[in-house]
Design an enzyme around this catalytic site. Structure first.
Site, PDB file in Angstrom:
ATOM      1  N   SER A   1       0.851  -1.184   0.000  1.00 23.61           N
ATOM      2  CA  SER A   1       0.000   0.000   0.000  1.00 23.61           C
ATOM      3  C   SER A   1       0.886   1.234   0.000  1.00 23.61           C
ATOM      4  O   SER A   1       2.040   1.177   0.466  1.00 23.61           O
ATOM      5  CB  SER A   1      -0.898   0.001   1.246  1.00 23.61           C
TER       6      SER A   1
ATOM      7  N   TYR B   1      -1.276  -0.590  10.508  1.00 26.78           N
ATOM      8  CA  TYR B   1      -1.349  -1.104   9.135  1.00 26.78           C
ATOM      9  C   TYR B   1      -0.124  -0.655   8.349  1.00 26.78           C
ATOM     10  O   TYR B   1       0.495  -1.448   7.616  1.00 26.78           O
ATOM     11  CB  TYR B   1      -2.629  -0.582   8.487  1.00 26.78           C
TER      12      TYR B   1
END
Length: 322
Positions: free
Chosen positions: A171, A183
């Site tokens: 990401s 995350y």
């Protein structure tokens, strides 16, 4: 020093953008090639399993919940596909599941063998560093990082044997954190794992690619809207003594507004995943993001940390601790 190096870095970036891709080589033939995908219950994994199946690959679709709606849809597709799509239970945090998946793949390998592993399974959450328990840090590390490593190690002998492809879901959040540091941490770690693996696998003819999506929260549903009330109720007494409900509510509103702006078109990311599996010269990294997201990554990569902190602090300036 960075000031003098900046023009050179920008020139190199421009040259990379202008260089033509490899021409003359055709994309590979999917028939007879097997691909295992993790996290196919929904999101990118689900879309990719359907796409590869329709292209003619033999697809092993790993689902956390084989009886769930996503898995049932894949099974309906499999019924019309001459057995080329198989749904299997695959919890990437469970070594037994990974080994069972490997045994299933080995017992149903098509003629051309095992071509690709797509490490797609992942989870996301929201919260400042001190708001999250150690158990959550362990869970996220196990799913997002160790889960990918676990499946990769299991299938590495097959990938080396057939000179296949490995695709990892990262990401742009690997470059910076904005309300979801847990995350971001796992994605940054998987990037470094891939960097080492990519260089090591070159001698075996195995290609390793990283997919770096921007904000696709509306497409994948990986990050549902957060509830300030639930966050507050989970805070320790020590954290409640520092923060207040109003601050948590403002943070939740801010984060939810970001989630709501996510692209609903997950097929843009799936296109990149397919290219990583089928191109004669796959990229090491595929960044699929909006222009402003790419600009943020560029600032993070080229400028001192203080510049990035300034931009992110400005974005958070409306969220204040009263």
């Amino acid at each position: 020093m960075w000031v003098t190096a900046l023009p050179l870095l920008l020139l190199l970036l421009l040259l990379l953008l202008l260089l033509p891709g490899r021409r003359g080589a055709s994309r590979l033939e999917p028939a007879g090639r097997a691909v295992l995908i993790t996290g196919c219950d929904s999101g990118f994994g689900h879309l990719l399993a359907l796409r590869l199946h329709r292209l003619g690959f033999t697809v092993f679709a790993g689902c956390l919940c084989p009886g769930g709606a996503g898995a049932r849809r894949l099974q309906r597709e499999a019924a019309a596909g001459a057995g080329r799509l198989r749904v299997l239970r695959l919890d990437v945090t469970c070594g037994r599941d990974v080994q069972a998946a490997k045994e299933l793949v080995l017992s149903h390998l098509p003629d051309t063998g095992f071509w690709g592993l797509v490490n797609n399974a992942g989870i996301s959450t929201f919260g400042e560093t001190g708001w999250l328990s150690m158990e959550k840090y362990e869970k996220f590390t196990d799913v997002n990082l160790l889960g990918s490593i676990r499946t990769t190690l299991a299938f590495l002998p097959l990938l080396r044997k057939y000179k296949g492809r490995i695709v990892f879901m990262s990401s742009i959040i690997a470059y910076f954190a904005l309300g979801n540091g847990i995350y971001s941490m796992t994605k940054a770690a998987i990037e470094k794992f891939c960097d080492a693996l990519r260089l090591e696998m070159k001698k075996f003819g195995v290609q390793v690619s990283i997919i770096q999506p921007g904000n696709y929260a509306r497409s994948t549903k990986i990050q549902p809207p957060v509830s300030a009330e639930e966050i507050w109720n989970e805070l320790s007494e020590e954290e409640k003594a520092v923060y207040n409900k109003e601050y948590v509510q403002e943070w939740a509103n801010f984060f939810n507004s970001i989630v709501s702006e996510g692209s609903p078109n997950g097929n843009e990311v799936v296109d990149a995943m397919v290219d990583a599996l089928m191109s004669p010269a796959p990229k090491a990294r595929y960044m699929i993001a909006r222009l402003k997201e790419k600009a943020l990554v560029l600032v993070c990569a080229l400028f001192p940390t203080v510049v990035m902190d300034f931009f992110l602090s400005y974005a958070l300036s409306k969220v204040k601790l009263r």
